[in-house]
Design a protein around this motif. Structure first.
Motif, PDB file in Angstrom:
ATOM      1  N   ALA A 198       8.831 -85.348 -80.922  1.00 40.19           N
ATOM      2  CA  ALA A 198       8.269 -84.063 -80.507  1.00 40.19           C
ATOM      3  C   ALA A 198       6.840 -84.241 -80.020  1.00 40.19           C
ATOM      4  CB  ALA A 198       8.318 -83.073 -81.672  1.00 40.19           C
ATOM      5  N   ALA A 199       6.056 -85.040 -80.733  1.00 41.65           N
ATOM      6  CA  ALA A 199       4.675 -85.284 -80.317  1.00 41.65           C
ATOM      7  C   ALA A 199       4.629 -85.943 -78.940  1.00 41.65           C
ATOM      8  CB  ALA A 199       3.970 -86.154 -81.340  1.00 41.65           C
ATOM      9  N   ARG A 200       5.497 -86.917 -78.705  1.00 44.43           N
ATOM     10  CA  ARG A 200       5.458 -87.629 -77.419  1.00 44.43           C
ATOM     11  C   ARG A 200       5.970 -86.748 -76.286  1.00 44.43           C
ATOM     12  NH1 ARG A 200       3.860 -92.471 -76.145  1.00 44.43           N
ATOM     13  NH2 ARG A 200       4.589 -93.454 -74.234  1.00 44.43           N
ATOM     14  N   LEU A 201       7.043 -86.009 -76.529  1.00 51.67           N
ATOM     15  CA  LEU A 201       7.589 -85.158 -75.475  1.00 51.67           C
ATOM     16  C   LEU A 201       6.632 -84.032 -75.091  1.00 51.67           C
ATOM     17  CD1 LEU A 201      11.293 -84.877 -76.682  1.00 51.67           C
ATOM     18  CD2 LEU A 201      10.506 -86.015 -74.598  1.00 51.67           C
ATOM     19  N   LEU A 202       5.958 -83.463 -76.081  1.00 47.80           N
ATOM     20  CA  LEU A 202       5.144 -82.275 -75.833  1.00 47.80           C
ATOM     21  C   LEU A 202       3.696 -82.588 -75.465  1.00 47.80           C
ATOM     22  CD1 LEU A 202       6.397 -80.024 -78.791  1.00 47.80           C
ATOM     23  CD2 LEU A 202       7.073 -79.909 -76.381  1.00 47.80           C
ATOM     24  N   MET A 203       3.197 -83.777 -75.857  1.00 43.83           N
ATOM     25  CA  MET A 203       1.760 -83.982 -75.767  1.00 43.83           C
ATOM     26  C   MET A 203       1.309 -85.177 -74.953  1.00 43.83           C
ATOM     27  SD  MET A 203       0.784 -83.011 -79.723  1.00 43.83           S
ATOM     28  CE  MET A 203      -0.907 -82.612 -79.348  1.00 43.83           C
ATOM     29  N   VAL A 204       2.148 -86.206 -74.808  1.00 48.07           N
ATOM     30  CA  VAL A 204       1.644 -87.442 -74.212  1.00 48.07           C
ATOM     31  C   VAL A 204       1.202 -87.242 -72.765  1.00 48.07           C
ATOM     32  CG1 VAL A 204       3.904 -88.278 -73.394  1.00 48.07           C
ATOM     33  CG2 VAL A 204       2.086 -89.910 -73.975  1.00 48.07           C
ATOM     34  N   GLU A 205       1.882 -86.344 -72.036  1.00 46.87           N
ATOM     35  CA  GLU A 205       1.506 -86.119 -70.643  1.00 46.87           C
ATOM     36  C   GLU A 205       0.307 -85.183 -70.517  1.00 46.87           C
ATOM     37  OE1 GLU A 205       4.030 -85.784 -66.506  1.00 46.87           O
ATOM     38  OE2 GLU A 205       4.802 -84.800 -68.295  1.00 46.87           O
ATOM     39  N   ARG A 206       0.113 -84.321 -71.507  1.00 52.28           N
ATOM     40  CA  ARG A 206      -0.974 -83.343 -71.446  1.00 52.28           C
ATOM     41  C   ARG A 206      -2.299 -83.887 -71.970  1.00 52.28           C
ATOM     42  NH1 ARG A 206       0.587 -78.125 -74.512  1.00 52.28           N
ATOM     43  NH2 ARG A 206      -1.416 -77.499 -73.591  1.00 52.28           N
ATOM     44  N   PHE A 207      -2.225 -84.832 -72.905  1.00 49.85           N
ATOM     45  CA  PHE A 207      -3.433 -85.313 -73.561  1.00 49.85           C
ATOM     46  C   PHE A 207      -3.509 -86.831 -73.456  1.00 49.85           C
ATOM     47  CE2 PHE A 207      -2.178 -81.413 -75.807  1.00 49.85           C
ATOM     48  CZ  PHE A 207      -3.309 -80.634 -75.583  1.00 49.85           C
ATOM     49  N   GLU A 208      -4.409 -87.301 -72.631  1.00 51.49           N
ATOM     50  CA  GLU A 208      -4.637 -88.737 -72.492  1.00 51.49           C
ATOM     51  C   GLU A 208      -5.203 -89.289 -73.798  1.00 51.49           C
ATOM     52  OE1 GLU A 208      -7.317 -91.830 -69.762  1.00 51.49           O
ATOM     53  OE2 GLU A 208      -7.474 -89.654 -69.501  1.00 51.49           O
ATOM     54  N   GLN A 209      -4.783 -90.491 -74.159  1.00 49.25           N
ATOM     55  CA  GLN A 209      -5.331 -91.127 -75.354  1.00 49.25           C
ATOM     56  C   GLN A 209      -6.739 -91.645 -75.041  1.00 49.25           C
ATOM     57  OE1 GLN A 209      -1.495 -93.509 -76.362  1.00 49.25           O
ATOM     58  NE2 GLN A 209      -2.517 -93.153 -78.308  1.00 49.25           N
ATOM     59  N   THR A 210      -7.731 -91.063 -75.700  1.00 43.26           N
ATOM     60  CA  THR A 210      -9.129 -91.385 -75.421  1.00 43.26           C
ATOM     61  C   THR A 210      -9.795 -92.177 -76.538  1.00 43.26           C
ATOM     62  OG1 THR A 210      -9.951 -89.352 -76.446  1.00 43.26           O
ATOM     63  CG2 THR A 210      -9.305 -89.230 -74.120  1.00 43.26           C
ATOM     64  N   HIS A 211      -9.283 -92.098 -77.751  1.00 47.45           N
ATOM     65  CA  HIS A 211      -9.913 -92.691 -78.937  1.00 47.45           C
ATOM     66  C   HIS A 211     -11.312 -92.145 -79.144  1.00 47.45           C
ATOM     67  CE1 HIS A 211      -7.040 -96.393 -78.521  1.00 47.45           C
ATOM     68  NE2 HIS A 211      -6.443 -95.336 -79.031  1.00 47.45           N
ATOM     69  N   ALA A 212     -11.542 -90.922 -78.679  1.00 46.78           N
ATOM     70  CA  ALA A 212     -12.844 -90.273 -78.823  1.00 46.78           C
ATOM     71  C   ALA A 212     -12.873 -89.273 -79.969  1.00 46.78           C
ATOM     72  CB  ALA A 212     -13.228 -89.575 -77.512  1.00 46.78           C
ATOM     73  N   LEU A 213     -11.815 -89.153 -80.715  1.00 46.78           N
ATOM     74  CA  LEU A 213     -11.661 -88.338 -81.917  1.00 46.78           C
ATOM     75  C   LEU A 213     -11.513 -86.849 -81.616  1.00 46.78           C
ATOM     76  CD1 LEU A 213     -11.514 -88.401 -85.042  1.00 46.78           C
ATOM     77  CD2 LEU A 213     -13.969 -87.986 -85.076  1.00 46.78           C
ATOM     78  N   ILE A 214     -12.461 -86.262 -80.894  1.00 45.31           N
ATOM     79  CA  ILE A 214     -12.486 -84.802 -80.788  1.00 45.31           C
ATOM     80  C   ILE A 214     -11.484 -84.253 -79.787  1.00 45.31           C
ATOM     81  CG2 ILE A 214     -14.875 -84.606 -81.561  1.00 45.31           C
ATOM     82  CD1 ILE A 214     -15.693 -84.350 -78.622  1.00 45.31           C
ATOM     83  N   ASP A 215     -11.004 -85.052 -78.849  1.00 45.87           N
ATOM     84  CA  ASP A 215     -10.094 -84.530 -77.824  1.00 45.87           C
ATOM     85  C   ASP A 215      -8.808 -85.346 -77.717  1.00 45.87           C
ATOM     86  OD1 ASP A 215     -11.120 -86.849 -76.779  1.00 45.87           O
ATOM     87  OD2 ASP A 215     -11.678 -86.018 -74.825  1.00 45.87           O
TER      88      ASP A 215
END
Length: 397
Positions: A198-215
């Motif tokens: 569910a996390a990958r289907l719903l979020m991986v395209e919308r939220f780039e992995q930044t390793h910046a914690l807050i986003d």
């Protein structure tokens, strides 16, 4: 409160794989701080053997460790964990990480960078954001680079501690019991896979992995989920025994899913002119999530029989692994930059990088463990009395 030596071994192995992975990052086509002139797609399928699950495994083990620590004397827990995680983070950002950023600027800044390290370090401390590439992306300084694991783990640990402090004990017990029932059989595979899918289907395209914690919302969705599973299922023997029974099934599922997405990405002929069909893309995201959890489940299941297998080597490695983690990426980046002018064949150079990185990091640990000032800066307990007494309770950040 029997110590879980199987998880100690897996933690050591996962951090060891991290060293291999970051050496590999020098040779693949993906972006990194320094790059080999021989970088190409060839090693990438091998990198993907551990990419889906390596960091998730570390967060799950950290969740279990947090549960064990809160089960014992919890006075001063917040202070201790902040010292073990945030002090090394601050020290790392000020001392360990800057050479990585400097060499990244030297190698990748358009037109090059000719100023000294001290001049760069002044800009680093000032929060300079003017080192920009041709694509418009700018290096944000200061940075924590590979140490991103520490603020994430600290944040999740604080949330678990707050739940332990604020929730009624019966509520936490009921939550653990409910999760234990849900994951006592096939649920030990199906429920985590469903959450991660569910996390990958719903979020991986919308939220780039930044390793910046807050986003970094997709990263939080996967890493906090597995941390929470470890925290809640730490003492439930039904969960661990289910993973042991299903270890071969887990291994086969993980292998099949890995083969599916590697074949689609590297061998099926898809490219910019012939993109992966959207329906297939969705199935590959499901395969990634299944590989992510089933690989972890297989490792936990196979290792479970070694949960009482203590050894002198394990105690040494358990103490060493966190300082080695803090040091390793800077050692790799500096060595790779230094070896580049020698034009060594990539296979030989990679073996040199791996061997030299482990040798230098363990040599560094040999110094760190004996230093009263250095130990807390690398997440180790301060020396109180003899070094032997401090080593009797290994750190598990």
């Amino acid at each position: 409160m029997q110590r879980r030596h199987d998880l100690d071994w897996l933690r050591v192995i996962a951090f060891g794989l991290l060293v291999l992975y970051h050496v590999g990052m020098y040779y693949v086509s993906w972006g990194w701080h320094v790059k080999s002139p021989f970088a190409n797609e060839g090693p990438e399928p091998f990198m993907l053997l551990s990419s889906p699950w390596r960091m998730s495994l570390l967060f799950l083990i950290s969740g279990v460790a947090t549960a064990y620590m809160l089960r014992g004397p919890a006075s001063g827990f917040f202070r201790r964990r902040s010292r073990q995680l945030l002090l090394p983070l601050l020290f790392g950002m000020l001392v360990i990480v800057p050479p990585q950023a400097y060499l990244q600027v030297v190698e990748q800044l358009p037109g090059g960078y000719g100023e000294s390290y001290l001049a760069f370090y002044g800009k680093y401390l000032s929060g300079y954001h003017g080192f920009c590439g041709t694509d418009g992306d700018c290096l944000r300084l200061p940075t924590w680079n590979h140490l991103w694991f520490l603020p994430y783990l600290w944040s999740y640990t604080v949330l678990a501690w707050l739940a332990w402090r604020l929730l009624p004990a019966t509520a936490l017990q009921r939550l653990r019991a409910a999760l234990g029932r849900a994951m006592s059989g096939w649920g030990a595979l199906l429920l985590p896979v469903a959450v991660l899918a569910a996390a990958r289907l719903l979020m991986v395209e919308r939220f780039e992995q930044t390793h910046a914690l807050i986003d970094d919302w997709y990263s939080h969705a996967q890493y906090f989920s597995v941390f929470l599973i470890g925290f809640l299922a730490a003492f439930d023997s039904r969960f661990w025994e289910a993973l042991q029974r299903l270890r071969w099934v887990s291994l086969l599922v993980a292998a099949a899913c890995y083969a599916a997405f590697v074949h689609a990405w590297y061998f099926a002929g898809y490219d910019d002119a012939h993109p992966i069909p959207e329906a297939l893309r969705l199935w590959l995201r499901l395969a990634w999530a299944a590989d992510q959890w089933c690989a972890i489940a297989a490792l936990l299941g196979f290792a479970y029989r070694w949960r009482h297998a203590d050894s002198r080597a394990l105690r040494y490695l358990t103490m060493a692994v966190f300082p080695v983690y803090i040091l390793h990426q800077t050692v790799i980046v500096v060595l790779a930059h230094a070896l580049k002018p020698l034009k060594i064949a990539p296979a030989l150079e990679a073996m040199l990088l791996v061997g030299a990185t482990f040798a230098l990091c363990f040599a560094g640990y040999a110094l760190i463990r004996r230093g009263r000032i250095l130990r807390p800066l690398f997440g180790l307990h301060p020396l109180n009395g003899s070094a032997a007494s401090a080593a009797a309770v290994p750190d598990r950040p």
